[in-house]
Design a protein around this motif. Structure first.
Motif, PDB file in Angstrom:
ATOM      1  N   ALA B 140       0.831  -1.184   0.033  1.00 16.59           N
ATOM      2  CA  ALA B 140       0.081  -0.062  -0.122  1.00 16.59           C
ATOM      3  C   ALA B 140       1.074   1.305  -0.133  1.00 16.59           C
ATOM      4  CB  ALA B 140      -1.137   0.003   1.299  1.00 16.59           C
ATOM      5  N   ALA B 141       0.426   2.378  -0.407  1.00 14.65           N
ATOM      6  CA  ALA B 141       1.241   3.575  -0.244  1.00 14.65           C
ATOM      7  C   ALA B 141       0.286   4.891   0.286  1.00 14.65           C
ATOM      8  CB  ALA B 141       1.611   3.759  -1.696  1.00 14.65           C
ATOM      9  N   MET B 142       1.028   5.401   0.923  1.00 15.01           N
ATOM     10  CA  MET B 142       0.117   6.501   1.524  1.00 15.01           C
ATOM     11  C   MET B 142       0.443   7.933   1.069  1.00 15.01           C
ATOM     12  SD  MET B 142       0.452   5.680   5.744  1.00 15.01           S
ATOM     13  CE  MET B 142       2.138   5.811   5.736  1.00 15.01           C
ATOM     14  N   PRO B 143      -0.450   8.663   0.430  1.00 17.05           N
ATOM     15  CA  PRO B 143       0.017   9.930  -0.176  1.00 17.05           C
ATOM     16  C   PRO B 143       0.076  10.984   0.980  1.00 17.05           C
ATOM     17  CG  PRO B 143      -2.429   9.457  -0.693  1.00 17.05           C
ATOM     18  CD  PRO B 143      -1.659   7.950  -0.205  1.00 17.05           C
ATOM     19  N   VAL B 144       0.924  11.905   0.568  1.00 15.24           N
ATOM     20  CA  VAL B 144       1.263  13.131   1.594  1.00 15.24           C
ATOM     21  C   VAL B 144       0.247  13.977   1.506  1.00 15.24           C
ATOM     22  CG1 VAL B 144       3.696  12.552   2.100  1.00 15.24           C
ATOM     23  CG2 VAL B 144       3.072  13.715   0.226  1.00 15.24           C
ATOM     24  N   PHE B 145       0.001  14.475   2.942  1.00 13.30           N
ATOM     25  CA  PHE B 145      -1.066  15.897   2.818  1.00 13.30           C
ATOM     26  C   PHE B 145      -0.561  16.955   3.517  1.00 13.30           C
ATOM     27  CE2 PHE B 145      -3.869  12.058   1.709  1.00 13.30           C
ATOM     28  CZ  PHE B 145      -4.824  12.391   0.933  1.00 13.30           C
ATOM     29  N   GLY B 146       0.391  16.647   4.494  1.00 16.43           N
ATOM     30  CA  GLY B 146       0.716  17.833   5.453  1.00 16.43           C
ATOM     31  C   GLY B 146       1.100  18.989   4.825  1.00 16.43           C
ATOM     32  N   ASN B 147       1.616  18.854   3.727  1.00 13.29           N
ATOM     33  CA  ASN B 147       1.933  20.323   3.022  1.00 13.29           C
ATOM     34  C   ASN B 147       1.327  20.613   1.667  1.00 13.29           C
ATOM     35  OD1 ASN B 147       4.381  21.093   4.711  1.00 13.29           O
ATOM     36  ND2 ASN B 147       4.544  18.816   4.528  1.00 13.29           N
ATOM     37  N   ASN B 148      -0.006  19.893   1.492  1.00 16.94           N
ATOM     38  CA  ASN B 148      -0.554  19.999   0.422  1.00 16.94           C
ATOM     39  C   ASN B 148      -1.560  21.245   0.162  1.00 16.94           C
ATOM     40  OD1 ASN B 148      -3.100  19.431  -1.395  1.00 16.94           O
ATOM     41  ND2 ASN B 148      -2.281  17.668  -1.719  1.00 16.94           N
ATOM     42  N   TRP B 149      -1.468  22.053  -0.702  1.00 16.72           N
ATOM     43  CA  TRP B 149      -2.016  23.381  -0.725  1.00 16.72           C
ATOM     44  C   TRP B 149      -3.570  23.343  -0.459  1.00 16.72           C
ATOM     45  CZ3 TRP B 149       0.586  26.602  -5.245  1.00 16.72           C
ATOM     46  CH2 TRP B 149       1.905  26.712  -4.802  1.00 16.72           C
ATOM     47  N   PHE B 150      -4.149  22.245  -1.090  1.00 17.01           N
ATOM     48  CA  PHE B 150      -5.661  22.142  -0.998  1.00 17.01           C
ATOM     49  C   PHE B 150      -5.975  22.018   0.598  1.00 17.01           C
ATOM     50  CE2 PHE B 150      -5.276  20.474  -5.011  1.00 17.01           C
ATOM     51  CZ  PHE B 150      -5.943  21.149  -5.773  1.00 17.01           C
ATOM     52  N   THR B 151      -5.319  21.058   1.229  1.00 26.50           N
ATOM     53  CA  THR B 151      -5.409  20.768   2.552  1.00 26.50           C
ATOM     54  C   THR B 151      -5.162  21.767   3.543  1.00 26.50           C
ATOM     55  OG1 THR B 151      -4.617  18.528   2.241  1.00 26.50           O
ATOM     56  CG2 THR B 151      -4.548  19.211   4.272  1.00 26.50           C
ATOM     57  N   LEU B 152      -4.067  22.682   3.060  1.00 26.09           N
ATOM     58  CA  LEU B 152      -3.697  23.931   3.821  1.00 26.09           C
ATOM     59  C   LEU B 152      -4.778  24.958   3.879  1.00 26.09           C
ATOM     60  CD1 LEU B 152       0.123  24.597   3.284  1.00 26.09           C
ATOM     61  CD2 LEU B 152      -1.075  23.085   4.812  1.00 26.09           C
ATOM     62  N   GLU B 153      -5.495  25.134   2.621  1.00 23.80           N
ATOM     63  CA  GLU B 153      -6.292  26.078   2.386  1.00 23.80           C
ATOM     64  C   GLU B 153      -7.609  25.496   3.100  1.00 23.80           C
ATOM     65  OE1 GLU B 153      -6.340  26.805  -1.985  1.00 23.80           O
ATOM     66  OE2 GLU B 153      -4.558  27.994  -1.731  1.00 23.80           O
ATOM     67  N   TYR B 154      -7.920  24.578   2.970  1.00 25.45           N
ATOM     68  CA  TYR B 154      -9.141  23.976   3.632  1.00 25.45           C
ATOM     69  C   TYR B 154      -9.291  24.156   5.062  1.00 25.45           C
ATOM     70  CZ  TYR B 154     -10.871  22.320  -1.145  1.00 25.45           C
ATOM     71  OH  TYR B 154     -11.187  22.200  -2.188  1.00 25.45           O
ATOM     72  N   LEU B 155      -8.013  23.765   5.674  1.00 27.93           N
ATOM     73  CA  LEU B 155      -7.854  23.572   7.078  1.00 27.93           C
ATOM     74  C   LEU B 155      -7.738  24.888   7.771  1.00 27.93           C
ATOM     75  CD1 LEU B 155      -6.023  20.164   7.595  1.00 27.93           C
ATOM     76  CD2 LEU B 155      -8.265  20.620   7.587  1.00 27.93           C
ATOM     77  N   LYS B 156      -7.098  25.686   6.816  1.00 31.27           N
ATOM     78  CA  LYS B 156      -7.109  27.289   7.527  1.00 31.27           C
ATOM     79  C   LYS B 156      -8.519  27.827   7.892  1.00 31.27           C
ATOM     80  CE  LYS B 156      -5.830  31.166   4.980  1.00 31.27           C
ATOM     81  NZ  LYS B 156      -4.890  31.830   4.221  1.00 31.27           N
ATOM     82  N   ASN B 157      -9.438  27.428   6.669  1.00 27.44           N
ATOM     83  CA  ASN B 157     -10.837  27.952   6.689  1.00 27.44           C
ATOM     84  C   ASN B 157     -11.762  26.956   7.700  1.00 27.44           C
ATOM     85  OD1 ASN B 157     -10.104  30.297   5.151  1.00 27.44           O
ATOM     86  ND2 ASN B 157     -10.266  29.035   3.365  1.00 27.44           N
ATOM     87  N   ASN B 158     -10.970  25.958   8.285  1.00 23.69           N
ATOM     88  CA  ASN B 158     -11.953  24.964   9.081  1.00 23.69           C
ATOM     89  C   ASN B 158     -12.856  24.425   8.382  1.00 23.69           C
ATOM     90  OD1 ASN B 158     -12.089  23.703  11.463  1.00 23.69           O
ATOM     91  ND2 ASN B 158     -13.586  25.208  12.476  1.00 23.69           N
TER      92      ASN B 158
END
Lengths: 458, 567
Positions: B140-158
């Motif tokens: 299996a392979a885990m994609p990285v999310f912790g520096n992903n721009w989509f993730t950063l933008e969504y989480l910044k806006n909760n």
């Protein structure tokens, strides 16, 4: 209704544009229009259905002419050449997909061949530098989104990589580079005032063959040392000015080409370019990238690294261990010394690219060309096996110059009966296994050579 | 249907609580069955041997772009010739083995499932090409999310719902397995040559902190109910004094409970903990802080960890923690490769030599072992070397010997140049604990399988599970007096059955059954906002077209999909 195929990858250069739109005729047999491609990419697509194609393998006859044979006969011929050769060389792979490269490696391993790719006569010297000094790089989208300083050194993308500047480096507007060209400083370093140099804010006409000294001067200035009035034909003031720009960049990328890796200094030029990039990272963010030539010449370096740990010049003749020693196991050197006794030219044109003495030596032995088109290699071969054109007729994965895998599509079927590189090599592998089994059945398994072991008791 | 019976072995199966009982294991059609269901099985005589489920590795860098850079730029890593009988493909490399050698070597140790620790999403076709060429073991392979721009933008806006929809989309696009987080925020900062060392350091431009990223991703993960939890590589890896940052990171999981249908009990897996458990303020006075770290882990059931054990070898470090590798190359001045990946992540690769002659290395060695020896629940701490970062995976048998034998540890410590200082800076010398075979089975199979949410297929021997079974030439009633015997037995298993096929016998690969790619497909409600954001970013900021980004079906090999429905 003609059909439009979108998001098509281009099988020309290492820029790997994947935004082509190709219009195919109603019956799916003819390519009518190609949008977004450069002139060269455009031509590759039109050529596929525009002119006469070779549809069957062609075997050289005693009178020097070619005779059409079936794929089955060609596979048998190729397998027997490999089976009987002591040290065959399988070379090329600039223009095929990774699936084909993996299948060819399986054949090379089985046959105990030397396996090499066009990097051998191109960016191979970059690999030597990377072995010594690493490779601080990035993907091309990073350059597009962040870079405010671009250096082209010994590279002329205006001709060799026509859409590189518009897609990734000089012109595009990225996330942090909304002003596009206006927000970027372009520095071109080249002994020739190329068409790329026309784009530069600063052009440095380095003295031919003196790139290493100029890099050295930049490193000295960046680290705060004095330099002479003039280095490599460039005045001190200008070197200091450019060094300041490099240090003050927010994000920079050095794109370098064959001007570095094939002029005096070769791998050492690349080595010091990497060192300069390392140094600059103590001040700001810098990256470096080789301007790889063909659309998938990065591919064999990737595939063979995960299969054997070496990107090129792989000697698999020992069967249970691979070794790589450019100069010894590199194609041109092997050919010049007449050390190989069979030659596979795959998806490239060694007939055009190799020194004539190397070609003459190779020509003494069976020479098989695997390529969709007629080229100089195919015209001097004993056997020419046509295959489908990757990116046009055969899909597959290719690696862009920044090592990003791009999934290529097929827009039309290959000419009837024509197979892919992958299928061809799988079939040759199959045939090799059969030959081996036949041999074993005939003679019994090959026994260890008899005789008295050195050092054994009398 | 082929039938097998593994007779009379001492069976260790923590998932069923079986502790070395003498039992028979039946196999039919690739699955484990009740022995009564067999008609005319072939028999494997396991009398006097240890029987466990096939090994499960929760964190190992085995396929993908940075692994391949490690192979490519280290010709010196191919110094050794494989000592094994030739399999169908050649085996090359040592700290970063070729794909073929990776598959064969894991199989020889009795492993059947390996989770690739970090997949840059843009490079997923590369990862799957290498998976195709890795024989025998399931990946299996885990994609990285912790520096992903989509993730950063969504989480910044909760916007957890949007982040969840994007996460589901990316898992499908990359055929990925779960949410990996590497140096949250720090690798994005590295785009400008910067870093986030502490969990409250803001990420440049994105104006979010690593703490907010991790919490947001835990919420996302539990909202989706994925098999695995958030898999975290903490900020400030590898620096003396970093244990306080690690404790801060661990506390981020407080208040969260797991929500999933896969038997997973944690909300956060913290990986290669060894690199995050240092006191002191320089390598001169570095010291172990495993007590503080493990006190916390032992007291909090919603966290699992893995060791990242240093094996004292020359190896190749590689991580999506780009700024760390930059930092490391300044320390040892060896060659350095770096790849920043647009909108997503970064990566660096630097060779490294852990030596018994260097105090920093021997302290790290002690720290790793202390973590496991201080752990109260071996179902929540797993054996890894963060391959190849702290050492190659081929050293797992050596690590097992260290864990099971005080004498093995003492033997190794005798080779330390700075033994007294190492003992002063750590507590390894005061620990006498020796782990049992049952605890080793917990750390290498049952525990990681449960944490990954795959314990219905892997990591145990209950009827209905995959017939992945390793038999080791170890008699629990008569363990070798020399710990080298333990290492030897785990290096080359007596038998490995994979999917019901005899794959390894007496430590040699005898067949190469088809391997699988395990991935997670999550159904989420349609989300027009996220679709539009994806379209926009691909139009303007990616260098590839959206339609060429998602993995084409033909590049996915032997798919085994785990479906999750949130609708």
């Amino acid at each position: 209704m003609p059909k439009k195929v979108e998001n098509v990858g281009c099988p020309y250069c290492g820029v790997c544009c994947d935004d082509l739109v190709v219009t195919v005729s109603d019956d799916g047999k003819k390519i009518l229009e190609v949008e977004n491609a450069c002139a060269i990419g455009n031509q590759i697509f039109h050529h596929a259905t525009g002119g006469e194609r070779i549809r069957l393998p062609r075997l050289r006859q005693p009178d020097g002419t070619y005779k059409d044979i079936s794929y089955e006969e060609a596979v048998d011929y190729a397998a027997k050449v490999l089976y009987n050769a002591k040290k065959p060389l399988i070379y090329g792979f600039g223009s095929t997909n990774c699936e084909g490269m993996a299948a060819a490696a399986k054949v090379a391993e089985k046959a105990g061949a030397v396996l090499d790719n066009c990097a051998s006569i191109c960016h191979g010297s970059s690999f030597l530098a990377i072995f010594d000094n690493g490779y601080p790089s990035c993907t091309l989208g990073e350059t597009k989104n962040r870079a405010d300083v671009i250096v082209y050194w010994g590279a002329n993308p205006a001709h060799a990589h026509p859409r590189h500047m518009s897609r990734y480096s000089i012109f595009p507007r990225g996330f942090f580079t909304g002003k596009g060209h206006k927000s970027r400083k372009i520095i071109v370093i080249d002994p020739r005032h190329t068409d790329t140099a026309q784009m530069a804010d600063i052009y440095l006409q380095v003295k031919q063959g003196h790139d290493y000294e100029l890099f050295d001067a930049f490193r000295a200035v960046v680290r705060g040392h004095e330099i002479p009035d003039q280095v490599a034909g460039i005045k001190r003031e200008q070197i200091v000015e450019v060094a300041e720009i490099l240090k003050k960049a927010r994000f920079g990328t050095i794109f370098y080409g064959m001007g570095l890796c094939h002029s005096d200094g070769r791998n050492h030029n690349v080595d010091i370019a990497i060192s300069l990039t390392r140094d600059l990272n103590d001040f700001t963010k810098w990256t470096i990238m080789a301007m790889r030539g063909h659309y998938n010449i990065t591919g064999p370096g990737a595939v063979w690294s995960w299969q054997y740990g070496y990107p090129y010049c792989l000697d698999l003749t020992k069967r249970d261990i691979a070794h790589m020693n450019p100069g010894e196991t590199s194609s041109v050197d092997l050919a010049m010394r007449d050390e190989v006794d069979a030659f596979f030219n795959v998806g490239t044109d060694a007939g055009a690219h190799f020194p004539i003495d190397a070609v003459k030596h190779l020509r003494k032995h069976p020479w098989i060309t695997v390529d969709p088109n007629i080229n100089m290699a195919s015209e001097i071969s004993d056997l020419h096996i046509p295959v489908g054109i990757v990116g046009v007729e055969v899909p597959g994965i290719v690696y862009r110059m920044d090592n990003v895998p791009i999934q290529y599509r097929k827009v039309i079927d290959p000419p009837e009966g024509v197979i892919s590189d992958e299928e061809l090599f799988e079939r040759i592998h199959q045939r090799l296994c059969e030959l081996e089994a036949e041999e074993t059945a005939k003679e019994g398994a090959k026994a260890a050579p008899e005789g008295v072991r050195a050092g054994s008791e009398p | 249907m082929s039938e097998l019976l593994i007779r009379n072995g001492f069976v260790f199966d923590p998932l069923q609580g079986i502790k070395g009982d003498r039992m028979d294991i039946g196999i039919k059609g690739g699955k484990i069955v009740e022995t009564s269901a067999l008609n005319n099985p072939k028999t494997i005589d396991a009398a006097g041997m240890t029987v466990m489920a096939g090994g499960v590795d929760i964190h190992s860098h085995v396929v993908g772009p940075k692994v391949n850079v490690g192979r490519l730029f280290r010709p010196e890593d191919k110094l050794f010739k494989s000592p094994h009988k030739r399999c169908s493909r050649m085996e090359m490399g040592s700290s970063v083995p070729s794909t073929f050698k990776t598959g064969y070597d894991y199989a020889r140790m009795g492993y059947v499932f390996v989770n690739e620790a970090a997949m840059p999403p843009l490079h997923s076709p590369h990862v799957h090409e290498e998976i195709r060429d890795t024989p025998i073991i399931d990946n299996a392979a885990m994609p990285v999310f912790g520096n992903n721009w989509f993730t950063l933008e969504y989480l910044k806006n909760n916007e957890i719902e949007n982040n969840a929809a994007y996460t589901a989309w990316l898992l499908r696009a990359t055929r990925g397995f779960g949410i990996k987080v590497v140096n949250p925020g720090g690798s994005e900062a590295w785009g400008w040559g910067l870093n986030c060392l502490h969990i409250h350091d803001p990420v440049p431009y994105f104006d979010i902190t690593p703490a907010e990223i991790v919490k947001g991703l835990i919420e996302t993960n539990e909202r989706l109910g994925l098999p695995h939890s958030v898999h975290l590589h903490c900020n400030n890896l590898g620096n003396p004094g970093n244990y306080t940052d690690t404790l801060d990171s661990l506390r981020l999981a407080e208040g969260y409970t797991p929500k999933n249908d896969f038997g997973r009990e944690q909300v956060m897996h913290v990986t290669h903990l060894q690199f995050h458990a240092y006191g002191g303020d320089s390598w001169k006075n570095v010291e172990s802080r495993t007590k503080e770290i493990m006190d916390y882990v032992n007291a909090h059931d919603n966290i699992t960890v893995d060791m990242g054990q240093v094996t004292l070898d020359e190896t190749t470090t590689m991580t999506a923690d780009g700024p760390f590798e930059y930092h490391l190359r300044a320390g040892n001045n060896l060659k350095w490769a770096n790849v920043d990946v647009e909108l997503e992540t970064a990566a660096g690769v630097v060779p490294y030599i852990y030596s018994p002659k260097i105090k920093a290395s021997t302290v790290q060695w002690a720290v790793g072992l202390e973590l496991a020896l201080l752990a109260k629940d071996p179902m929540r701490i797993f054996l890894t070397t963060d391959h190849p970062n702290a050492g190659p995976f081929t050293r797992y048998p050596q690590v097992i010997a260290w864990l099971m034998s005080r004498a093995a540890r003492d033997e190794t410590m005798k080779t330390f140049k700075w033994l007294d200082r190492t003992i002063d800076a750590t507590s390894i010398d005061s620990i006498d604990r020796e782990l049992t075979l049952y605890e080793i089975a917990q750390m290498t199979r049952a525990g990681p399988a449960r944490a990954l949410g795959v314990s219905n297929m892997y990591g145990g021997l209950a009827p209905g599970m995959d017939a992945d079974i390793a038999v080791y030439a170890l008699n629990p009633g008569d363990m070798p007096s020399d710990p080298a015997g333990i290492e030897k037995a785990f290096s080359r298993c007596a038998w490995l059955v994979k999917d019901g096929v005899v794959t390894v016998r007496d430590g040699e690969v005898v067949s190469e059954p088809a391997k699988r790619t395990v991935w997670v497909d999550v159904k989420v409600p349609e989300n027009a906002q996220v679709q539009r954001d994806i379209y926009e970013h691909f139009l303007r900021h990616y260098s590839v077209k959206l339609d060429n980004y998602s993995l084409f079906e033909e590049h996915l090999h032997n798919s085994r999909v785990i479906e999750v429905d949130t609708t």
